[in-house]
Design a protein around this motif. Structure first.
Motif, PDB file in Angstrom:
ATOM      1  N   GLY A   1       0.728  -1.503   0.049  1.00 23.37           N
ATOM      2  CA  GLY A   1      -0.118   0.125   0.078  1.00 23.37           C
ATOM      3  C   GLY A   1       0.575   1.014  -0.154  1.00 23.37           C
ATOM      4  N   ARG A   2       2.283   0.846  -0.095  1.00 26.53           N
ATOM      5  CA  ARG A   2       3.156   2.256  -0.041  1.00 26.53           C
ATOM      6  C   ARG A   2       4.159   1.753  -0.818  1.00 26.53           C
ATOM      7  NH1 ARG A   2       7.468   2.501   3.888  1.00 26.53           N
ATOM      8  NH2 ARG A   2       6.718   0.012   5.395  1.00 26.53           N
ATOM      9  N   CYS A   3       4.953   3.094  -1.698  1.00 30.13           N
ATOM     10  CA  CYS A   3       6.406   2.834  -1.945  1.00 30.13           C
ATOM     11  C   CYS A   3       6.131   3.565  -2.860  1.00 30.13           C
ATOM     12  CB  CYS A   3       6.215   1.856  -3.105  1.00 30.13           C
ATOM     13  SG  CYS A   3       7.908   1.299  -4.096  1.00 30.13           S
ATOM     14  N   GLU A   4       6.374   5.220  -1.898  1.00 24.00           N
ATOM     15  CA  GLU A   4       6.341   6.276  -3.386  1.00 24.00           C
ATOM     16  C   GLU A   4       7.618   6.906  -3.359  1.00 24.00           C
ATOM     17  OE1 GLU A   4       4.131   8.143  -3.917  1.00 24.00           O
ATOM     18  OE2 GLU A   4       2.322   6.137  -3.511  1.00 24.00           O
ATOM     19  N   GLY A   5       8.596   6.656  -2.583  1.00 26.20           N
ATOM     20  CA  GLY A   5      10.149   6.623  -2.566  1.00 26.20           C
ATOM     21  C   GLY A   5      10.703   9.031  -2.509  1.00 26.20           C
ATOM     22  N   ARG A   6      11.448   9.694  -2.484  1.00 25.13           N
ATOM     23  CA  ARG A   6      11.610  10.621  -1.661  1.00 25.13           C
ATOM     24  C   ARG A   6      10.636  11.635  -2.607  1.00 25.13           C
ATOM     25  NH1 ARG A   6      15.081  12.820   1.768  1.00 25.13           N
ATOM     26  NH2 ARG A   6      15.752  10.339   2.751  1.00 25.13           N
ATOM     27  N   LYS A   7      10.220  12.635  -2.206  1.00 23.47           N
ATOM     28  CA  LYS A   7       9.879  13.326  -2.731  1.00 23.47           C
ATOM     29  C   LYS A   7      11.557  13.778  -3.836  1.00 23.47           C
ATOM     30  CE  LYS A   7       5.534  12.424  -1.681  1.00 23.47           C
ATOM     31  NZ  LYS A   7       4.655  12.026  -2.562  1.00 23.47           N
TER      32      LYS A   7
ATOM     33  N   GLY B   1      16.565  17.931 -13.448  1.00 23.16           N
ATOM     34  CA  GLY B   1      15.332  16.844 -13.391  1.00 23.16           C
ATOM     35  C   GLY B   1      15.519  15.506 -12.371  1.00 23.16           C
ATOM     36  N   LYS B   2      17.262  15.305 -12.328  1.00 24.51           N
ATOM     37  CA  LYS B   2      17.441  13.982 -11.861  1.00 24.51           C
ATOM     38  C   LYS B   2      17.249  13.874 -10.776  1.00 24.51           C
ATOM     39  CE  LYS B   2      19.795  13.541 -15.737  1.00 24.51           C
ATOM     40  NZ  LYS B   2      19.144  12.540 -17.409  1.00 24.51           N
ATOM     41  N   LYS B   3      16.497  12.445 -10.195  1.00 23.12           N
ATOM     42  CA  LYS B   3      16.282  12.157  -8.800  1.00 23.12           C
ATOM     43  C   LYS B   3      16.723  12.307  -7.739  1.00 23.12           C
ATOM     44  CE  LYS B   3      13.819   8.590  -6.424  1.00 23.12           C
ATOM     45  NZ  LYS B   3      13.637   6.605  -6.831  1.00 23.12           N
ATOM     46  N   GLN B   4      16.268  12.373  -7.256  1.00 21.37           N
ATOM     47  CA  GLN B   4      17.763  12.988  -5.391  1.00 21.37           C
ATOM     48  C   GLN B   4      17.908  12.359  -4.647  1.00 21.37           C
ATOM     49  OE1 GLN B   4      18.285  16.222  -5.916  1.00 21.37           O
ATOM     50  NE2 GLN B   4      17.817  16.346  -8.211  1.00 21.37           N
ATOM     51  N   LYS B   5      18.797  12.252  -4.119  1.00 18.74           N
ATOM     52  CA  LYS B   5      18.382  11.094  -3.010  1.00 18.74           C
ATOM     53  C   LYS B   5      19.072  12.478  -1.461  1.00 18.74           C
ATOM     54  CE  LYS B   5      19.628   7.238  -6.123  1.00 18.74           C
ATOM     55  NZ  LYS B   5      20.160   6.320  -7.107  1.00 18.74           N
ATOM     56  N   GLY B   6      18.235  12.015  -1.186  1.00 18.02           N
ATOM     57  CA  GLY B   6      18.756  13.301   0.056  1.00 18.02           C
ATOM     58  C   GLY B   6      18.524  13.819   0.067  1.00 18.02           C
ATOM     59  N   GLU B   7      19.093  15.237  -0.966  1.00 20.30           N
ATOM     60  CA  GLU B   7      19.038  16.464  -0.833  1.00 20.30           C
ATOM     61  C   GLU B   7      17.904  17.240   0.061  1.00 20.30           C
ATOM     62  OE1 GLU B   7      20.289  14.422  -3.065  1.00 20.30           O
ATOM     63  OE2 GLU B   7      22.255  14.480  -2.487  1.00 20.30           O
TER      64      GLU B   7
ATOM     65  N   ARG C   1      17.221  20.676   1.616  1.00 20.15           N
ATOM     66  CA  ARG C   1      16.300  19.918   2.311  1.00 20.15           C
ATOM     67  C   ARG C   1      16.699  19.349   3.951  1.00 20.15           C
ATOM     68  NH1 ARG C   1      12.409  15.948  -0.319  1.00 20.15           N
ATOM     69  NH2 ARG C   1      12.018  17.852  -2.454  1.00 20.15           N
ATOM     70  N   THR C   2      18.235  19.310   3.675  1.00 19.42           N
ATOM     71  CA  THR C   2      17.971  18.415   5.286  1.00 19.42           C
ATOM     72  C   THR C   2      19.181  19.084   5.412  1.00 19.42           C
ATOM     73  OG1 THR C   2      20.250  17.655   3.175  1.00 19.42           O
ATOM     74  CG2 THR C   2      18.749  15.843   3.842  1.00 19.42           C
ATOM     75  N   GLY C   3      18.881  20.241   5.190  1.00 20.44           N
ATOM     76  CA  GLY C   3      19.289  21.348   5.952  1.00 20.44           C
ATOM     77  C   GLY C   3      21.530  21.693   5.751  1.00 20.44           C
ATOM     78  N   LYS C   4      22.267  20.788   4.615  1.00 16.91           N
ATOM     79  CA  LYS C   4      23.328  20.417   4.831  1.00 16.91           C
ATOM     80  C   LYS C   4      24.079  21.497   3.219  1.00 16.91           C
ATOM     81  CE  LYS C   4      23.796  15.480   5.416  1.00 16.91           C
ATOM     82  NZ  LYS C   4      23.554  14.154   4.720  1.00 16.91           N
ATOM     83  N   PRO C   5      25.325  22.076   2.894  1.00 15.47           N
ATOM     84  CA  PRO C   5      25.788  22.813   2.848  1.00 15.47           C
ATOM     85  C   PRO C   5      25.495  22.317   1.041  1.00 15.47           C
ATOM     86  CG  PRO C   5      27.390  22.339   4.384  1.00 15.47           C
ATOM     87  CD  PRO C   5      26.169  21.128   4.522  1.00 15.47           C
ATOM     88  N   TRP C   6      25.320  23.035   0.596  1.00 20.91           N
ATOM     89  CA  TRP C   6      25.131  22.774  -0.904  1.00 20.91           C
ATOM     90  C   TRP C   6      26.287  22.601  -1.804  1.00 20.91           C
ATOM     91  CZ3 TRP C   6      21.011  22.847  -3.181  1.00 20.91           C
ATOM     92  CH2 TRP C   6      19.365  22.888  -3.128  1.00 20.91           C
ATOM     93  N   HIS C   7      26.315  21.812  -2.604  1.00 14.02           N
ATOM     94  CA  HIS C   7      27.507  21.244  -3.171  1.00 14.02           C
ATOM     95  C   HIS C   7      26.884  21.152  -4.960  1.00 14.02           C
ATOM     96  CE1 HIS C   7      29.884  19.854  -0.217  1.00 14.02           C
ATOM     97  NE2 HIS C   7      28.458  19.292   0.050  1.00 14.02           N
ATOM     98  N   GLY C   8      28.590  21.042  -5.719  1.00 18.13           N
ATOM     99  CA  GLY C   8      27.807  21.640  -7.563  1.00 18.13           C
ATOM    100  C   GLY C   8      27.077  19.745  -7.821  1.00 18.13           C
ATOM    101  N   LEU C   9      26.987  18.929  -7.211  1.00 12.59           N
ATOM    102  CA  LEU C   9      26.294  18.027  -7.670  1.00 12.59           C
ATOM    103  C   LEU C   9      24.881  18.275  -8.013  1.00 12.59           C
ATOM    104  CD1 LEU C   9      26.445  14.867  -9.513  1.00 12.59           C
ATOM    105  CD2 LEU C   9      26.823  14.302  -6.780  1.00 12.59           C
TER     106      LEU C   9
END
Length: 220
Positions: free
Chosen positions: A152-158, A214-220, A198-206
């Protein structure tokens, strides 16, 4: 002869895996038996093989170095480390040929040859790599759907921009990009302005690269 090595893995989870060591080992072994000196290694971390060359931080840096320091040869482990999209592959190769640069694939000899048969074989390999990539995507999508049906769920990170306030950050990213800034400079500017991911960390070029392309985000 001097050359640079280009390595690529598509997922952030692969950065610490076997991909980079395996590719580098193959490149260095080839160099040792073909009188090549690897001057520098460029690692494309977490960038899909379907991404255009201009949106690849390591590749962009490699092109800048090639134009500047006289080294004119790139060595890769195999063709799908360059690209998994036929159009991207052929665009990159055409650009290299136009600038007089050479691309050597350890697994596929005579990659840059211009005779019709070699071009056909190269394009067939590119098409196969693109097909394999599509199959992987379909399998993962099917697995997510099956899990959603079962649990009933498997949405992944927004994606970045989903939550309140993130649209304004995206607009700032686009404005800086439109002003001609590279991904690393944009990240530095956002950090200077006190903006956080989003996680409060500094930005990086990647991270900037993934959001803007528009690539899928993982943890940003």
């Amino acid at each position: 002869m001097k050359a640079h090595a280009y390595l690529r893995v598509s997922g952030k989870g692969q950065i610490e895996g076997d991909g980079f060591p395996r590719q580098l080992k193959a490149v260095r072994e080839y160099a040792a038996t073909h009188d090549l000196q690897i001057v520098r290694v460029f690692r494309e971390e977490g960038v899909s093989g379907t991404t255009d060359s201009m949106d690849r931080p390591a590749w962009s840096e490699l092109m800048t170095v090639l134009h500047a320091n006289g080294v004119r040869t790139i060595v890769i482990e195999r063709l799908d480390r360059l690209a998994r999209d036929l159009m991207v592959q052929e665009t990159i190769i055409a650009d290299l040929q136009k600038n007089g640069f050479d691309l050597i694939s350890v697994a596929e000899p005579d990659l840059m040859a211009t005779d019709p048969t070699r071009i056909l074989v190269r394009q067939m390999m590119g098409a196969v790599a693109q097909y394999e990539k599509s199959q992987i995507v379909l399998k993962l999508r099917g697995a997510r759907l099956r899990k959603r049906v079962k649990e009933g769920r498997c949405e992944g990170r927004k994606p970045f921009g989903f939550y309140d306030g993130e649209d304004a950050v995206i607009e700032r990213l686009k404005a800086l990009r439109a002003a001609g800034m590279g991904f690393d400079r944009i990240a530095a500017q956002l950090n200077a302005e006190g903006l956080k991911t989003r996680t409060g960390k500094p930005w990086h070029g990647l991270v900037v690269n993934r959001i803007l392309t528009g690539k899928k985000q993982k943890g940003e």
